[in-house]
Design a protein around this motif. Structure first.
Motif, short mmCIF file in Angstrom:
data_model
loop_
_atom_site.label_atom_id
_atom_site.label_comp_id
_atom_site.label_asym_id
_atom_site.label_seq_id
_atom_site.Cartn_x
_atom_site.Cartn_y
_atom_site.Cartn_z
N GLY A 62 -29.30 13.65 29.22
CA GLY A 62 -30.66 13.79 29.72
C GLY A 62 -30.79 14.41 31.10
O GLY A 62 -31.84 14.35 31.72
N ASP A 63 -29.72 14.94 31.63
CA ASP A 63 -29.72 15.61 32.94
C ASP A 63 -30.04 14.70 34.11
O ASP A 63 -30.48 15.16 35.17
CB ASP A 63 -30.67 16.82 32.96
CG ASP A 63 -30.21 17.92 32.02
OD1 ASP A 63 -28.99 18.13 31.92
OD2 ASP A 63 -31.07 18.55 31.40
N GLY A 64 -29.84 13.41 33.99
CA GLY A 64 -30.08 12.49 35.09
C GLY A 64 -29.47 11.13 34.82
O GLY A 64 -29.28 10.74 33.67
N ALA A 65 -29.19 10.39 35.89
CA ALA A 65 -28.50 9.10 35.77
C ALA A 65 -29.40 7.99 35.24
O ALA A 65 -28.91 6.97 34.79
CB ALA A 65 -27.92 8.70 37.12
N ALA A 66 -30.72 8.16 35.32
CA ALA A 66 -31.63 7.11 34.85
C ALA A 66 -32.52 7.69 33.76
O ALA A 66 -33.36 8.54 34.02
CB ALA A 66 -32.48 6.58 36.00
#
Length: 173
Positions: A62-66
């Motif tokens: 998802g292109d992000g850590a969260a």
């Protein structure tokens, strides 16, 4: 015995890991933003070698850590109220309509169990705390967190943070 949600069985997840399921959305990740600056006995080792205030604005999930599933503290948890739980960083989805609060937190279309606005409640909290036995807990607060670890051949601030946490936990034994 009653099945279903742990919180309805008297075993809410935040009693074990400090955070619980708060929001779910599409497979779009968000970055964390460091929030804790005034607790050097924790932040000195967690953020050692990490000058960044934005964490995990990248990832293979998802292109992000969260993203996808977000977990946060429960403001009514006595451990949080007593300052035992340190919120290290937070990721908000706020106006992102691809994320919704979990049904068990929604009281009305405008209110929720967190006591904050619905937009503020749609977040991931990265936390750390110790329990009376001396055991330590680090909770990332999101399913897509692990997708940020291998990014750039593991040369990134999320991998460094996890390495710092693991080294600290091993030193304490």
């Amino acid at each position: 015995s009653y099945g279903g949600l742990w919180r309805n069985s008297g075993r809410p997840p935040w009693k074990l890991v400090g955070i619980g399921f708060a929001s779910q959305g599409s497979f779009v990740g968000k970055p964390y933003h460091r929030t804790c600056w005034d607790n050097p006995q924790v932040t000195d080792w967690v953020f050692r070698g990490i000058p960044d205030t934005v964490l995990g604005d990248f990832g293979l999930s998802g292109d992000g850590a969260a993203g996808y599933e977000l977990d946060r503290i429960d403001p009514a948890d006595p451990n949080f109220q007593d300052g035992e739980i340190v919120i290290l960083a937070q990721a908000y989805t706020k106006s992102d309509n691809r994320y919704i609060l979990v049904p068990e937190d929604v009281l009305t279309p405008w209110t929720n169990l967190s006591g904050t606005s619905n937009e503020e409640a749609k977040r991931a909290d990265m936390i750390y705390f110790c329990v009376q036995s001396g055991a330590q807990v680090f909770s990332a607060g999101s399913i897509t967190f692990c997708g940020s670890l291998p990014y750039n051949n593991f040369d990134n601030n999320i991998s460094k943070l996890v390495l710092n946490v693991l080294r600290h936990f091993m030193e304490e034994e």
